[in-house]
Design an enzyme around this catalytic site. Structure first.
Site, PDB file in Angstrom:
ATOM      1  N   ALA A  16       0.803  -1.218   0.000  1.00 30.64           N
ATOM      2  CA  ALA A  16       0.000   0.000   0.000  1.00 30.64           C
ATOM      3  C   ALA A  16       0.836   1.268   0.000  1.00 30.64           C
ATOM      4  CB  ALA A  16      -0.937   0.008   1.211  1.00 30.64           C
ATOM      5  N   ARG A  21       9.818   7.758  -3.134  1.00 28.54           N
ATOM      6  CA  ARG A  21      11.256   7.853  -3.403  1.00 28.54           C
ATOM      7  C   ARG A  21      11.638   7.236  -4.740  1.00 28.54           C
ATOM      8  NH1 ARG A  21      13.682   5.200   1.800  1.00 28.54           N
ATOM      9  NH2 ARG A  21      15.578   5.236   0.519  1.00 28.54           N
ATOM     10  N   ASN A 177      14.419  -6.266  12.919  1.00 26.09           N
ATOM     11  CA  ASN A 177      13.140  -6.802  12.491  1.00 26.09           C
ATOM     12  C   ASN A 177      12.946  -6.543  11.000  1.00 26.09           C
ATOM     13  OD1 ASN A 177      10.472  -7.625  12.228  1.00 26.09           O
ATOM     14  ND2 ASN A 177       9.653  -5.728  13.086  1.00 26.09           N
ATOM     15  N   LYS A 341      12.839 -13.403 -35.265  1.00 20.05           N
ATOM     16  CA  LYS A 341      11.598 -13.145 -34.533  1.00 20.05           C
ATOM     17  C   LYS A 341      10.528 -14.082 -35.072  1.00 20.05           C
ATOM     18  CE  LYS A 341       8.446 -10.745 -35.793  1.00 20.05           C
ATOM     19  NZ  LYS A 341       7.062 -10.990 -36.360  1.00 20.05           N
ATOM     20  N   SER A 395      23.299 -14.018 -51.130  1.00 15.33           N
ATOM     21  CA  SER A 395      23.414 -12.767 -50.371  1.00 15.33           C
ATOM     22  C   SER A 395      22.530 -11.665 -50.940  1.00 15.33           C
ATOM     23  CB  SER A 395      24.873 -12.297 -50.379  1.00 15.33           C
ATOM     24  OG  SER A 395      25.700 -13.251 -49.753  1.00 15.33           O
ATOM     25  N   ALA A 413      22.026 -14.452 -55.680  1.00 10.28           N
ATOM     26  CA  ALA A 413      22.298 -13.260 -54.879  1.00 10.28           C
ATOM     27  C   ALA A 413      21.609 -12.035 -55.474  1.00 10.28           C
ATOM     28  CB  ALA A 413      23.802 -13.022 -54.799  1.00 10.28           C
ATOM     29  N   ARG A 430      16.479 -10.299 -60.682  1.00  5.88           N
ATOM     30  CA  ARG A 430      17.272  -9.073 -60.587  1.00  5.88           C
ATOM     31  C   ARG A 430      17.461  -8.517 -61.995  1.00  5.88           C
ATOM     32  NH1 ARG A 430      22.284 -12.799 -58.796  1.00  5.88           N
ATOM     33  NH2 ARG A 430      23.137 -13.302 -60.831  1.00  5.88           N
TER      34      ARG A 430
END
Length: 454
Positions: A16, A21, A177, A341, A395, A413, A430
């Site tokens: 509570a 601080r 304590n 990911k 690549s 690549a 490409r």
């Protein structure tokens, strides 16, 4: 009557305090240690004792605390006015109505108390001399303004006194304590009802129940633990100190269990990091929550892992980032400046440099060339890329998901792949190279003349 060794257990966690601080919009007890809010550290330890009930006493910032404990099914009670620890504990009485058993009183900002220490408190409470209460004491390097516990060599308490009310002789005592306590529910509520606030702070002190029980002819007991275990957090500095202590102990534990930490002080663990035998962790590695690393894997320097699984003998980094959902198979490798990911890298597959693998399933033995990315996001939705076993991705390729590269296929690549590639095929996407002999020399001559004319 319930057997003393199997009495039901309840826990009251005091949370509570305003935590001014900390100077934070986040409630004090929700600041993390090792990637988990400190309150949840404590509740996890309590959970090991299988309590019948748990009540968290809230105050300022109650909404944040209530939201944090709601998924755990934990009850809360409000202390609207901050009138001391005894008053705070009494706010949980209604939530524990009808409970007949033992009660632990804990503090949300004292997060690292172990289940083993809590068991010791309960065992002492259930001892043959049936103490009215059991207090957890400690001996800090600097007793400072802690309340003191005056006890004999067997831990029988003569008296307890808050620092503000202590004499010089009492302040010379080093047994302090921690605030943590265990008592039977029937004793706790009856004694708390008699606690007054005639003291220097005008507050209702929880430790006063010890002296009230003593006046009734019933003794209480203290057991001791190390200062590190009952370290409290009231400021950013104390938070950092508790974090540092936790990390230091975890590093020792990891090395004891067969992990090589090349520079231990530079490795940071999460609360749930799992490392196998003969894992090597190089300097400046950070483990976020949810990481499992299998035997023999190597985590090279300056890597960051979170929510990831690393297979046996796999290699990560240096300077790699594994984000949630990254799974590396046995002996797979990601090198410098590779990010994963929600991607699976199959057994023995490699992405050695400068690569992003997001929302991808990469088969075993695949070689991902430098600068390759899976283009998994169109600004609205995410899509998956699938690469079959043994494929070779040249690549600087961009694989525009959703797309599938067949087993054994080769992507030339510099290709931008927007359609599926069948197994064992060569895919090139490409522009055609064009060469114009002498063009560069003529261009330089022309530009020099233009510059001279200015």
């Amino acid at each position: 009557m319930t057997d003393a060794t199997t009495r039901p257990l309840a826990a009251i966690v005091l949370a509570a305090g305003k935590g001014t601080r900390m100077k934070s919009d986040t409630h004090k007890v929700l600041h993390p240690i090792a990637g988990r809010p400190m309150l949840l550290h404590l509740l996890a330890a309590v959970g090991e004792l299988a309590p019948e009930r748990v009540v968290v006493v809230t105050g300022a910032g109650r909404e944040q605390v209530e939201a944090a404990v709601a998924p755990l099914g934990i009850a809360t009670a409000l202390q609207a006015d901050q009138l001391g620890t005894g008053h705070a504990v009494r706010q949980a009485e209604a939530a524990l109505a009808g409970f007949a058993g033992d009660v632990l009183v804990l503090y949300g900002d004292v997060p690292l108390v172990t289940a083993a220490t809590m068991r010791r408190m309960l065992d002492r409470l259930r001892g043959g001399d049936a103490p009215a209460a059991v207090v957890l004491g400690f001996r800090p390097a600097d007793p400072g303004a802690y309340g003191r516990v005056i006890a004999d060599a067997d831990g029988r308490i003569d008296r307890m006194v808050e620092y503000k009310d202590a004499t010089e002789a009492e302040r010379a005592e080093t047994l302090c304590n921690s605030g943590l306590m265990a008592a039977r529910a029937e004793d706790l509520w009856a004694l708390l009802a008699r606690v007054g606030n005639d003291n220097a702070a005008g507050e209702y002190y929880l430790p006063d129940i010890v002296m009230l029980a003593s006046a009734d002819g019933r003794g209480s007991a203290v057991i001791e633990t190390g200062a590190d275990e009952v370290a409290g957090v009231n400021s950013r500095g104390e938070l950092a100190a508790v974090e540092a202590g936790w990390q230091a102990r975890r590093r020792v534990e990891a090395m004891r269990d067969g992990v090589t930490l090349v520079a231990p002080d530079t490795v940071w663990f999460a609360h749930d990091t799992v490392l196998g035998r003969d894992v090597t962790v190089e300097p400046n590695v950070v483990f976020g929550p949810g990481v499992r690393v299998s035997d023999g894997a190597v985590i090279h320097a300056f890597s960051h892992l979170e929510g990831a699984t690393v297979g046996e003998g796999a290699e990560v980094g240096p300077y790699a980032r594994l984000r949630p959902g990254a799974v590396m198979g046995a002996h797979a490798k990601v090198g410098n400046f590779v990010e994963m990911k929600k991607a699976v890298l199959g057994e023995g597959a490699k992405a050695s440099h400068l690569t992003y693998l997001g929302d991808a399933d990469v088969g075993p033995g695949v070689n991902i060339g430098a600068g390759t990315i899976t283009c998994n996001y169109d600004g609205y939705l995410k899509y998956r890329t699938t690469i079959g076993a043994g494929a070779f991705i040249g690549s600087n390729s961009a694989l525009v998901a959703p797309v599938s590269i067949g087993a054994g296929a080769i992507v030339g690549a510099g290709s931008v792949i927007t359609g599926d590639v069948e197994a064992d095929a060569l895919a090139l996407a490409r522009g055609r190279q064009e060469s114009r002999p002498g063009w560069a020399a003529r261009f330089r001559t022309m530009m020099k003349a233009k510059k001279a004319a200015r």
